[in-house]
Every structure is written in C-alpha cells, then in structure tokens.
Scaffold this active site. Sequence first.
Site, PDB file in Angstrom:
ATOM      1  N   GLU A 190      94.042  32.517  17.983  1.00  0.00           N
ATOM      2  CA  GLU A 190      93.412  31.262  17.559  1.00  0.00           C
ATOM      3  C   GLU A 190      93.852  30.870  16.148  1.00  0.00           C
ATOM      4  O   GLU A 190      94.150  29.703  15.867  1.00  0.00           O
ATOM      5  CB  GLU A 190      91.877  31.384  17.568  1.00  0.00           C
ATOM      6  N   CYS A 240      86.746  36.044  18.490  1.00  0.00           N
ATOM      7  CA  CYS A 240      86.035  37.139  17.836  1.00  0.00           C
ATOM      8  C   CYS A 240      85.077  36.622  16.770  1.00  0.00           C
ATOM      9  O   CYS A 240      85.265  35.560  16.180  1.00  0.00           O
ATOM     10  CB  CYS A 240      87.012  38.159  17.267  1.00  0.00           C
ATOM     11  N   ALA A 280     107.978  53.155  45.551  1.00  0.00           N
ATOM     12  CA  ALA A 280     109.108  52.505  46.222  1.00  0.00           C
ATOM     13  C   ALA A 280     109.274  53.195  47.573  1.00  0.00           C
ATOM     14  O   ALA A 280     109.494  54.409  47.639  1.00  0.00           O
ATOM     15  CB  ALA A 280     110.372  52.652  45.387  1.00  0.00           C
TER      16      ALA A 280
END
Length: 414
Positions: free
Chosen positions: A56, A79, A158
Amino acid sequence: MTTRADDERFMARAIEVSLRHQGQTFTNPSVGCVLVKDGQIIAEAVTAVGGRPHAERQALAIAGEAARGATAYVTLEPCSHWGKTPPCANALVEYGVARVVVAVDDPDERVSGRGYQILRDAGIVVETGLLRDEGKRALAGYLTRQMKKRPHVILKLAISANGMIGRKGEGQVAITGPEARHAVHELRARCDCILVGIRTAIADDPELTVRIAGLEDRSPVRIVLDRQFELPLTSKLVKTAREVPVIVAALPPSALPGISPSRGEIGKGLAARSNFDSTSHSSTFKVWQGSAPSISPLEGEMPGRAEGGSRDRRRQLLTDAGVQILEAPTLENLLQTLAESGMSELLVEGGAFAAKSFLEAGLVDRIMLFESPVVIGKGGIETPLSRADITGDYALISETAYGPDRCFCYERPI
Ligand code: AOF
Ligand code: ZN
C-alpha cells in the site's frame, strides 16, 4: 460508478500483481495493491523483495496527491501495527483514500480487524471478502503459517501414462518434458523449502535448486528425510550445502507412515532438538550468505553401516560438510520448526515414501499431479497417488498443459 464486475476486475489485478514477489518477501506475505480513480488504475504495487515496504505504501507513493478520493484494492487487510514500518491503514487515511476493498482478513494478531477499524474510524468505506478464495490461494503460505503454525505443503508428483513415478535402481527417469520441468523450477523458486526422502536423494542424486535464467538465486532450502544420516558426502546436495542450505531431518520411523518401520528403531520419542539456526540465513533465508564453499577435507563416500561407520560419525561428517541437522519426533513437529523459522511454503518433491508419509499424516494442502504420455516398463515404481484417489476436501482448481504433459492441481480450503 464502479460495478461489482469492475471491483472484481481490479481485485483480480491486485492478486496478479501480488504473485510477482511470491517467495521473495520472507517472512512477510507478498501482497498486491491497486489504486483506482475514475475507473482508471493510477498505481499498483507489490510488497517489496525482503518484505518491506508494504504494497500500500508503495502504491500511495506512486499516486501521490492523486490518491485522494481513490479506491484501494488490497489482497490482505492493511496492517495496523507499528512494525518495522508505520501502519498501512494510517497511510491510506493520510493520503485521503475514499474506499478500501480487501480480499483476505489478516490473521496476524497485531492486525486482525484493527486495520479495518482504523480505516472505518476515519470515514473510509471498507468492503471485505472480495475474491476471497483466489486471494487466499495467493496468500496460502502466509495464512497456513499464521493459522496452522506450519508451512503450506505442496505435493508434486510426475506420473507416467501407466501410473509410475520412476524405475527401481535407475536414478532419475525422464517422465515429464522440458515445459513441465520449467514449471517445476518456477514452483521451486516460489517455495521456501523443498523436501525429498533419503531413497530418492541416493537414487536420483538431485540438486533441487532452481536452474532457470534469472531465478538462479531463488533456490529453496533443501531438506532430506534421513534418519540414519546416509546422505552421501559426494552427493550434489552435500557438495552445494554451503551455497544453498541443506537440512537433514531425522525423524523416527513411527513419524513416517510411508516408510517401512524395519529400517530403524521405532518411536524413540526424540525431543525436538536442532542446531538449525534461522538467523544464519540472512533476512531472506533463501539467499545463503555463508562463507565461500569449501568442501570438507573428509570428502568421499559416507562410511556405510557395513563398513562400521556409526550413525554419530556420519552425522558429524555431514555437519562438517555444512549440512544442518534437525531432529524431530513427528512430521508435524518438523513442519512447526520450519514455520517458526519463517518458512511458509514447502514443496514435497519425491519420492513415493515421502509422499505417502505426508499424505497419511494429512499434511498435504495442494497436490500437483503432472501426467505424462511416457510409458515406464519393467521395474516401475508405482505412484502413491493418482487422480482417482483424490477425494474429500480436495477440489480440482486448475488443469494446465505443458507440452505433452498435463498438470492437475488440487487444493483443500485453508
Ligand atoms: C500490509 N501490506 O504489503 C504486507 C503486510 O514486520 P512488518 O512490520 O513488515 O509486518 C509484517 C506484517 O505485516 C505481516 O505479518 C502481515 O500482518 C503484514 N503484511 N501488510 O498491509 C503488505 N506485506
Ligand atoms: Zn502494511
């Protein structure tokens, strides 16, 4: 007038921006912020590498005076605490932002609702929960560490067309193609730590680093489940232990349901004890700042049990070579210790035993199944998990093609 569709579009953009620094803001979350005025984006920012400044503040600094009357779209509640920087909620007030839209509430006890309160007390319109699920997914590591006191765990497998994940005694077998491999390296770069079992470490001799251009310094901390300290001194892992940290995690067999208990003593109930020191990893942990690599003069094959090498001796040799030892009574305890050091994202990469242990302990949050058209013949190692086995809390969240391979990504809610 902004519509709901506009709001969603801008929040989706904030989430996209937040992903840019995923894995690089240790121990802070990578947050995205987009400032919009008159339907136009006037500034956007992501939490800086290293965790500060917050998103921010950077967006406000870019917008300057233009921030007055704007709407801020932020992926995490701004925050409210005076930490290493002043609170973002106060900055949004000072710059005269009119409306703040948030995806995810901050569970950090220093913030948790207080961020909203500061904004509302100043007369700012606050809306929460927009694209919450997508926002949570982007903040999964941070949220899991805050709420469950352990890292978010991703299991990657995989699998060949006939359901195999390797071939016995053959080391690394190519299952997926280069596109999928590239994606896995990108995934590694976004994780704080990566884990394999000792059998995989010995059979495959993997390096587990990130080896794609531009991301070479983003290798995760490498962890091997190795109760007997069998990791060879000649392994790539040990040889690079002074460049990218290696942790040998020693857990009793009772802690690893995927491993046959006959290989060691059961349930010694070791107290969690370690020489693992997060402070030695600099602020980002992934960037190892230790002294130049100098492999121990004891370089060579690890004395096996047959040659009379004791477990303590092997432990000492590994320590001398720069490997850190972490003893824990359970997998949960290991994860807790990692979280206490700020680790938010753990990738479990192999093999079948490690995967089974995490699955049976209920510690897998995201499953990434890469399915390949390759067929593995004789001596194949069966996958511990295939798509048909995934039920319960897990939902399929994406299906992506990588060349000839497909990745099916499942997740359970945080
Ligand atoms: C925000 N925007 O971009 C980020 C936030 O150690 P500090 O002072 O930097 O504070 C860390 C806390 O700040 C972290 O636990 C989380 O609550 C919040 N992170 N907040 O407003 C941001 N990264
Ligand atoms: Zn902040």
